[in-house]
Design an enzyme around this catalytic site. Structure first.
Site, mmCIF file in Angstrom:
data_model
loop_
_atom_site.group_PDB
_atom_site.id
_atom_site.type_symbol
_atom_site.label_atom_id
_atom_site.label_comp_id
_atom_site.label_asym_id
_atom_site.label_seq_id
_atom_site.Cartn_x
_atom_site.Cartn_y
_atom_site.Cartn_z
ATOM 1 N N ASP A 21 -2.476 -1.383 10.231
ATOM 2 C CA ASP A 21 -2.542 -1.515 8.811
ATOM 3 C C ASP A 21 -3.200 -2.732 8.260
ATOM 4 O OD1 ASP A 21 -1.831 1.120 8.189
ATOM 5 O OD2 ASP A 21 0.278 0.602 7.779
ATOM 6 N N PRO A 37 9.638 -4.556 -0.035
ATOM 7 C CA PRO A 37 10.855 -4.206 0.898
ATOM 8 C C PRO A 37 10.332 -3.892 2.469
ATOM 9 C CG PRO A 37 10.818 -2.071 -0.265
ATOM 10 C CD PRO A 37 9.819 -3.315 -1.068
ATOM 11 N N GLY A 74 4.345 -4.031 4.027
ATOM 12 C CA GLY A 74 4.748 -5.175 3.607
ATOM 13 C C GLY A 74 4.352 -6.430 4.549
ATOM 14 N N GLY A 75 4.703 -6.190 5.948
ATOM 15 C CA GLY A 75 4.288 -7.094 7.065
ATOM 16 C C GLY A 75 2.868 -7.280 7.211
ATOM 17 N N SER A 76 2.047 -5.997 7.184
ATOM 18 C CA SER A 76 0.545 -5.999 7.253
ATOM 19 C C SER A 76 -0.040 -6.634 6.045
ATOM 20 C CB SER A 76 0.127 -4.650 7.312
ATOM 21 O OG SER A 76 0.737 -3.866 8.644
ATOM 22 N N ALA A 120 9.953 0.048 4.970
ATOM 23 C CA ALA A 120 9.911 1.078 3.766
ATOM 24 C C ALA A 120 8.566 1.745 3.670
ATOM 25 C CB ALA A 120 9.775 0.260 2.496
ATOM 26 N N GLY A 121 7.423 1.748 4.669
ATOM 27 C CA GLY A 121 6.130 2.468 4.584
ATOM 28 C C GLY A 121 5.312 2.038 3.808
ATOM 29 N N LEU A 122 5.605 0.670 3.223
ATOM 30 C CA LEU A 122 4.574 0.150 2.142
ATOM 31 C C LEU A 122 3.902 -1.064 2.558
ATOM 32 C CD1 LEU A 122 7.407 -0.102 -0.582
ATOM 33 C CD2 LEU A 122 5.516 1.579 -0.362
ATOM 34 N N LYS A 165 0.864 -1.194 0.181
ATOM 35 C CA LYS A 165 -0.067 0.008 -0.125
ATOM 36 C C LYS A 165 1.104 1.288 -0.022
ATOM 37 C CE LYS A 165 0.978 1.640 4.235
ATOM 38 N NZ LYS A 165 1.636 2.691 4.473
#
Length: 296
Positions: free
Chosen positions: A136, A94, A101-103, A97-99, A8
């Site tokens: 998130d 990554p 990924g884990g969520s 990264a603020g994207l 996201k």
């Protein structure tokens, strides 16, 4: 069973204040993008959770500390499931990264196991479980375009944003999310009435732009309260944002608490040309990730 875990970006991000429980109240416009991790799930007869990672960095644990493992354990406990699951994740998003990924990975495990074991949970129930793993996760379960409030779990779907290409550039040097939130608390940005009003207007404008399909308004209203705070720790962020605009992006912003910067393009050729313009920074090691994707 195979599930895609979509990353996201934040088109708009405001932090309204800190709650007594330590969480922060936010108001955000979240957008799913095509960059994704690939999650494969396999049912096991023995009551265990097994996890295998491919392409993950050294900072991503491959045991019970991993958010995918936690998601599987939470769902098993909630549903009284006595079967096990093997989770294989091929990482493309990554970390730190603020994207999200884990969520996204946690959301994919919850949705995938719900289908694999025919547990019958609806999206609302999955989102209620997801927020226990991270703020998130509920959005990553829902996907698309949404206004997120509360700590991120109060979601209002909005009309799908007009289609745009997204160029992601992540500096090699990361930032610690916890430190950024502490810096926001001390910055005075949340208390500045003029700034609060401006961020509200921008986020309202983003909602309007999604509803009307106005790409220019959408790109003009991008806003992130974290940008000045994170830029103070990672000056390359400002340079990346300016470079995105110089290379033809209609708008550019840092996602989440950073440090990834994205540029938005309405033309695939222009987006690819911009990607090539960043390749020297990627080759030199200034950037750890350089990805061209799109809204989904």
């Amino acid at each position: 069973m195979d599930v895609k875990a979509f990353a996201k970006i934040n088109l708009g991000l405001d932090v309204l204040g800190k709650r007594d429980d330590g969480y922060h109240e936010v108001r955000m416009i979240m957008q799913s993008i095509g960059l994704c991790d690939e999650i494969s799930l396999k049912a096991l007869e023995e009551d265990v959770i097994r996890l295998s990672l491919e392409g993950a960095g050294p900072d991503v644990p491959e045991d019970e500390r991993n958010i995918m493992y936690k998601a599987a354990a939470l769902l098993k406990e909630h549903c009284g499931l006595r079967k096990g699951v093997y989770i294989r994740a091929v990482k493309h998003i990554p970390s730190q990264a603020g994207l999200g990924g884990g969520s996204a990975d946690a959301a994919a495990v919850l949705k995938g196991m719900n289908s694999l074991f025919e547990l019958g949970l609806d999206e609302k129930e999955l989102r209620e479980l997801g927020v226990r793993l991270g703020a998130d996760v509920p959005f990553c379960i829902m996907e698309g375009t949404a206004l997120a409030e509360g700590i991120g779990e109060v979601l209002t779907p909005i009309k799908k944003a007009p289609h745009l290409y997204v160029l992601l550039a992540k500096p090699a040097e990361g930032v610690a999310t916890g430190g950024i939130y502490k810096a926001i608390d001390e910055s005075g940005l949340m208390e500045d009435e003029e700034g609060r009003a401006h961020r509200k207007d921008c986020i309202d404008g983003l909602i309007r732009a999604c509803n009307t399909g106005d790409i220019r308004e959408l790109c003009g209203d991008l806003i992130n309260i974290f940008e000045p705070v994170t830029e103070a720790r990672q000056p390359l962020i400002a340079e990346l944002r300016q470079r995105m605009l110089e290379l033809g992006a209609l708008g550019a912003l840092m996602s989440g608490s950073g440090p990834t910067v994205y540029g938005l393009f309405d033309d695939s050729l222009r987006a690819e040309t911009a990607r090539k313009g960043f390749e020297p920074m990627f080759s030199s090691g200034e950037l750890s990730d350089l990805v061209l994707t799109e809204f989904v």
